[in-house]
Every structure is written in structure tokens, then in C-alpha cells.
Write a protein that holds these residues in place. Structure first.
Motif, PDB file in Angstrom:
ATOM      1  N   PHE A  75      -4.977   2.267  -2.565  1.00  0.00           N
ATOM      2  CA  PHE A  75      -3.517   2.293  -2.438  1.00  0.00           C
ATOM      3  C   PHE A  75      -3.049   1.186  -1.496  1.00  0.00           C
ATOM      4  O   PHE A  75      -2.068   0.491  -1.775  1.00  0.00           O
ATOM      5  CB  PHE A  75      -3.053   3.653  -1.912  1.00  0.00           C
ATOM      6  N   GLY A  76      -3.742   1.026  -0.381  1.00  0.00           N
ATOM      7  CA  GLY A  76      -3.351  -0.004   0.577  1.00  0.00           C
ATOM      8  C   GLY A  76      -3.428  -1.396  -0.009  1.00  0.00           C
ATOM      9  O   GLY A  76      -2.565  -2.241   0.248  1.00  0.00           O
ATOM     10  N   ILE A  77      -4.453  -1.653  -0.803  1.00  0.00           N
ATOM     11  CA  ILE A  77      -4.633  -2.982  -1.389  1.00  0.00           C
ATOM     12  C   ILE A  77      -3.627  -3.246  -2.496  1.00  0.00           C
ATOM     13  O   ILE A  77      -3.105  -4.356  -2.638  1.00  0.00           O
ATOM     14  CB  ILE A  77      -6.068  -3.122  -1.917  1.00  0.00           C
ATOM     15  N   HIS A  84       3.915  -3.590   0.403  1.00  0.00           N
ATOM     16  CA  HIS A  84       5.367  -3.360   0.413  1.00  0.00           C
ATOM     17  C   HIS A  84       5.705  -1.889   0.680  1.00  0.00           C
ATOM     18  O   HIS A  84       6.787  -1.423   0.318  1.00  0.00           O
ATOM     19  CB  HIS A  84       5.985  -3.799  -0.911  1.00  0.00           C
ATOM     20  N   PHE A  85       4.800  -1.191   1.345  1.00  0.00           N
ATOM     21  CA  PHE A  85       5.026   0.209   1.701  1.00  0.00           C
ATOM     22  C   PHE A  85       5.698   0.242   3.082  1.00  0.00           C
ATOM     23  O   PHE A  85       5.149   0.726   4.064  1.00  0.00           O
ATOM     24  CB  PHE A  85       3.685   0.958   1.713  1.00  0.00           C
ATOM     25  N   TYR A  86       6.927  -0.272   3.135  1.00  0.00           N
ATOM     26  CA  TYR A  86       7.629  -0.472   4.402  1.00  0.00           C
ATOM     27  C   TYR A  86       7.969   0.855   5.072  1.00  0.00           C
ATOM     28  O   TYR A  86       8.414   1.799   4.420  1.00  0.00           O
ATOM     29  CB  TYR A  86       8.921  -1.263   4.179  1.00  0.00           C
ATOM     30  N   ARG A  87       7.752   0.884   6.389  1.00  0.00           N
ATOM     31  CA  ARG A  87       8.082   2.055   7.193  1.00  0.00           C
ATOM     32  C   ARG A  87       9.076   1.654   8.285  1.00  0.00           C
ATOM     33  O   ARG A  87       8.946   0.591   8.902  1.00  0.00           O
ATOM     34  CB  ARG A  87       6.850   2.628   7.875  1.00  0.00           C
ATOM     35  N   VAL A  88      10.077   2.493   8.507  1.00  0.00           N
ATOM     36  CA  VAL A  88      11.007   2.291   9.628  1.00  0.00           C
ATOM     37  C   VAL A  88      10.457   3.047  10.832  1.00  0.00           C
ATOM     38  O   VAL A  88      10.202   4.248  10.753  1.00  0.00           O
ATOM     39  CB  VAL A  88      12.420   2.787   9.290  1.00  0.00           C
ATOM     40  N   LYS A 140      -4.460  -9.217   0.864  1.00  0.00           N
ATOM     41  CA  LYS A 140      -3.179  -9.057   0.182  1.00  0.00           C
ATOM     42  C   LYS A 140      -2.822  -7.573   0.083  1.00  0.00           C
ATOM     43  O   LYS A 140      -2.607  -7.021  -0.997  1.00  0.00           O
ATOM     44  CB  LYS A 140      -3.226  -9.709  -1.193  1.00  0.00           C
ATOM     45  N   GLY A 141      -2.775  -6.946   1.222  1.00  0.00           N
ATOM     46  CA  GLY A 141      -2.452  -5.537   1.279  1.00  0.00           C
ATOM     47  C   GLY A 141      -2.457  -5.049   2.708  1.00  0.00           C
ATOM     48  O   GLY A 141      -2.689  -5.827   3.640  1.00  0.00           O
ATOM     49  N   ARG A 142      -2.197  -3.770   2.874  1.00  0.00           N
ATOM     50  CA  ARG A 142      -2.236  -3.124   4.183  1.00  0.00           C
ATOM     51  C   ARG A 142      -2.795  -1.727   3.993  1.00  0.00           C
ATOM     52  O   ARG A 142      -2.402  -1.012   3.064  1.00  0.00           O
ATOM     53  CB  ARG A 142      -0.835  -3.041   4.801  1.00  0.00           C
ATOM     54  N   ILE A 143      -3.688  -1.352   4.893  1.00  0.00           N
ATOM     55  CA  ILE A 143      -4.351  -0.062   4.778  1.00  0.00           C
ATOM     56  C   ILE A 143      -4.127   0.715   6.068  1.00  0.00           C
ATOM     57  O   ILE A 143      -4.698   0.394   7.108  1.00  0.00           O
ATOM     58  CB  ILE A 143      -5.864  -0.247   4.525  1.00  0.00           C
TER      59      ILE A 143
END
Length: 404
Positions: A131-133, A138-142, A385-388
Motif C-alpha cells: 500500500f505504501g509503495i 499521495h496518502f496525505y495526512r493533516v 516512489k512511495g511512503r510506508i
């Protein structure tokens, strides 16, 4: 390490250590596979994955890392390695606990249910990494913080700041994904929008495609920015020094094109209802081999005594090394740079990432002697190219006057 805060050659120097760690987890995890099945096809497929990954590591060592082919290979290698390494690493404690008990029990055969549990845990972690990759970029968190200050001017009680950092526009490919984050910024309706550096990966032209979208960011009292280590073009080969300097000139123009006032070792006063707070911006200053273009002494020269001051400084190492000891009281420092390594765990107040072993302050809020530092996890991504687990961030900070 292998993101925006450590140069890529360092990754190559550490590949032998990473390879040894990867091989250890690989061999150990294979014990669970053999316990569950003796199918030769599955065993061969498992080893084939090993050969592909090892071949990629060797190619990274010998390829010219500044080329597009090498950059694409590095990104793919990161994703592939994380997908195979992280699930095994975090599920191995189950096998380790079993082996400790087996030692005291005369080393019997491995229990089938333990291997099943190990495989199930690895599968869950695999899905999180996947999922992270694929979606995490673009799974932006405030993230919101409310800070109280006894000397905050009354007019600024409740004043809001939205901070962005580490856009890295050269990594973007999805208009829809990026716009999702920008819409989230505008939805905060903050008084200020502040950007703390690394607009691009290397070249000003990387931002051309995104100027229109970013220019639509709004804030009642303006948008301000500083430069990060990647903005100077130090990590790419130029035909001449003149070409490199021209790129920096263009990058500074791009800040203006998207409506940001770039602060280069200077401060500006933000006025409201006859009162003011000061916004200071320094150029990049970092420890560990990063350039020290920033000059807080120059930036803060002329600040009124006992004024309320907010500093934008890309690299959080500047806070410990310079800001805390500066004669002028800096109430709040906003930084970025670390990306939270784009990999980590944040659950129920617990926070961990390997980057913590490199940077003392690496994500979120820190306080010392009444002075605050907020380290933004970054809006964009670089390398992987992602965030985990360390999701892209829009930080909203509310300033409140502390009444006695």
C-alpha cells in the motif's frame, strides 16, 4: 540511507551491510517456508527473487548513479527490497522466540503453527508495504499542533500556519494525486502558508509542469518559503558553473511564479491589528556534509528586542547547532528535510523510523527551554516512489496566547 537527506553514493557504500542483513533474514525466513512446504517450485521461486535483488544491488554499485536508467533502477530496487525484506524482518521474532524455546527443549522439529503464524504476519506486513509503495505517496495526512506562548501578541491569538516541506516536484507524476494534497492545504484556510525547502530534486525545470497548480494555494497573510539542500543543484552534474547558477536563479523565480516570497537569510514582519510577529528565513544549513549557506545572524539582524519570532530552516540539525544558542529568542522553528525516511511506524503515540539514528529531531514537535521545533515529514517523495507508515504531511500549527 537512500532518500533526500543523504546523498545516493552513501547508499552504495552501505550496500554490503544491507546485503548481509538481507541475506540473514532471507535464510532464516526460508526455514518457515521449508516447514510449510517441500514444493521445489516454491523453493526455486524464492531463490529466484534473491538472485534478481542481488543482481540489482550489484548493478547499482557499478552504474553511473546520476543517469536516468540508474535512478529508475534504484527506485525499483528500493521497492522490491522493501517488499521482500521488511515483511521478513518484522516476522522473524516469531521464529526467534520459537528457536529459543526449542533450544531448551532439545531442538525438536519446528512447529507447523509457528511457521503459519510467521507467514501470516509477513503477509499482513507485505500488504502494508505494498500500500505504501502504490498509494502512500499521495496518502496525505493533516497533522495539527496548538502551541501556547505567554508573549504572543494578542492580535495573533488563534493565528494559524500551514507548513509544507520537501515537495520534490521532480518525483511527481500524478496530477490527480498532487492536486489532492493541494486541495487539502487550501481546505485549512490558514493565515499563513510556509514552505521549508526542497521544491525540486535537482533542476528548476522540474517545477514547470506544476506551477499553475501550486500558484492556487491561498493564505490571508501570504505565502513564504526558503531553500532546501536539493534546490541548489548540488547533486547533479552540470556542463558549467554558470549553468548551475542560472538554474538557481530560475528556481528563485519559480518561487515567485507560484506566489511564494522567498526569504534568503532575512526576516519580514507580519502585521495584524497594529501588532506584529517576525518571520525569519535562512538558506539551507545542515550538519553531516551538507552545505551551510544559512546565516541566522544575518537573517535576524535588526530584529526588535523581545519580539515574537518564527524561523524557517530546512534542516532540523540547525536547531540544535545554531538556533537554540542564538542570542535572539526564536519561539518556533519550522523544518523538514528528513522525510521521516518515508518509512516508519506511528501508532497510538508511538513513533519510530531508522532516521532517528541519524537525526535527533526527525518528525513532529520538539521543545526545549520554551523554544519549539516542528519537523515536517514532507509533502513529496524522493528515491523510493512511495511512503510506508510515514505518510505525506500537511502541518497546521495554531498559535495561542497563554494567559496567566
Amino acid at each position: 540511507m537512500f532518500y533526500g537527506y543523504v546523498r545516493l553514493p552513501i547508499m552504495a557504500r552501505r550496500l554490503p551491510l544491507l546485503l548481509l542483513l538481507w541475506l540473514f533474514t532471507d535464510i532464516y525466513f526460508f526455514q518457515a517456508v521449508k516447514t510449510l512446504t517441500d514444493n521445489p517450485f516454491i523453493h526455486t521461486a524464492y531463490r529466484l527473487i534473491d538472485f534478481i535483488l542481488i543482481g540489482g544491488m550489484i548493478a547499482v554499485i557499478f552504474l553511473r548513479r546520476s543517469g536516468k536508467t540508474a535512478q529508475s533502477l534504484i527506485a525499483a530496487l528500493m521497492a522490491f527490497m522493501l517488499l521482500t525484506f521488511v515483511p521478513r524482518l518484522f516476522s522473524l521474532p516469531v521464529l526467534l522466540i520459537e528457536d529459543i524455546t526449542r533450544f531448551f527443549r532439545g531442538i525438536p522439529m519446528r512447529a507447523l503453527w509457528v511457521s503459519e503464524l510467521t507467514m501470516a504476519l509477513a503477509a499482513v506486513i507485505f500488504l502494508v508495504v505494498l500500500f505504501g509503495i502504490t498509494r502512500g505517496r499521495h496518502f496525505y495526512r493533516v497533522r495539527r499542533e496548538t502551541l501556547f506562548f505567554p508573549d504572543l501578541p494578542e492580535a495573533f491569538d488563534g493565528f494559524t500556519i500551514t507548513q509544507l516541506s520537501d515537495i520534490h516536484s521532480g518525483s511527481f507524476s500524478s496530477n490527480t494525486g498532487v492536486q489532492k494534497g493541494l486541495d487539502l492545504v487550501n481546505a485549512q484556510a490558514s493565515d499563513l502558508v510556509l514552505f521549508t525547502g526542497d521544491l525540486v530534486n535537482n533542476k528548476a525545470s522540474e517545477m514547470d509542469r506544476w506551477i499553475t497548480a501550486f500558484s492556487k494555494l491561498t493564505a490571508a497573510y501570504g505565502k513564504f518559503s526558503v531553500l532546501g539542500n536539493h534546490d541548489y543543484g548540488d547533486y547533479v552534474r552540470w556542463e558549467s558553473e554558470t549553468e548551475k547558477q542560472d538554474n538557481l536563479v530560475r528556481l528563485k523565480q519559480v518561487h515567485g511564479d507560484i506566489g511564494f516570497r522567498l526569504l534568503l537569510n532575512q526576516f519580514i514582519s507580519i502585521k495584524k491589528d497594529g501588532q506584529a510577529i517576525n518571520l525569519i528565513g535562512v538558506e539551507n544549513w545542515g550538519k553531516g556534509g551538507f552545505h551551510k549557506y544559512g546565516d541566522l545572524g544575518k537573517a535576524a539582524a535588526g530584529l526588535p528586542e523581545d519580539s515574537f519570532n518564527i524561523l524557517m530552516s530546512h534542516d532540523p540539525s540547525h536547531w540544535d547547532a545554531v538556533t537554540l544558542g542564538h542570542h535572539q529568542h526564536i519561539h518556533l522553528t519550522l523544518a523538514g528535510h528528513t522525510h521521516g525516511m518515508q518509512f516508519g511506524i506511528e501508532l497510538f503515540g508511538f513513533k519510530w523510523s531508522p532516521i532517528k539514528y541519524i537525526y535527533k529531531q526527525w518528525a513532529g514537535l520538539y521543545e526545549q527551554a520554551g523554544k519549539y521545533l516542528y519537523v515536517n515529514r514532507g509533502f513529496g517523495f524522493l528515491g523510493l516512489k512511495g511512503r510506508i507508515g510515514m505518510w505525506p504531511e500537511v502541518a497546521v500549527i495554531t498559535l495561542k496566547r497563554l494567559t496567566m
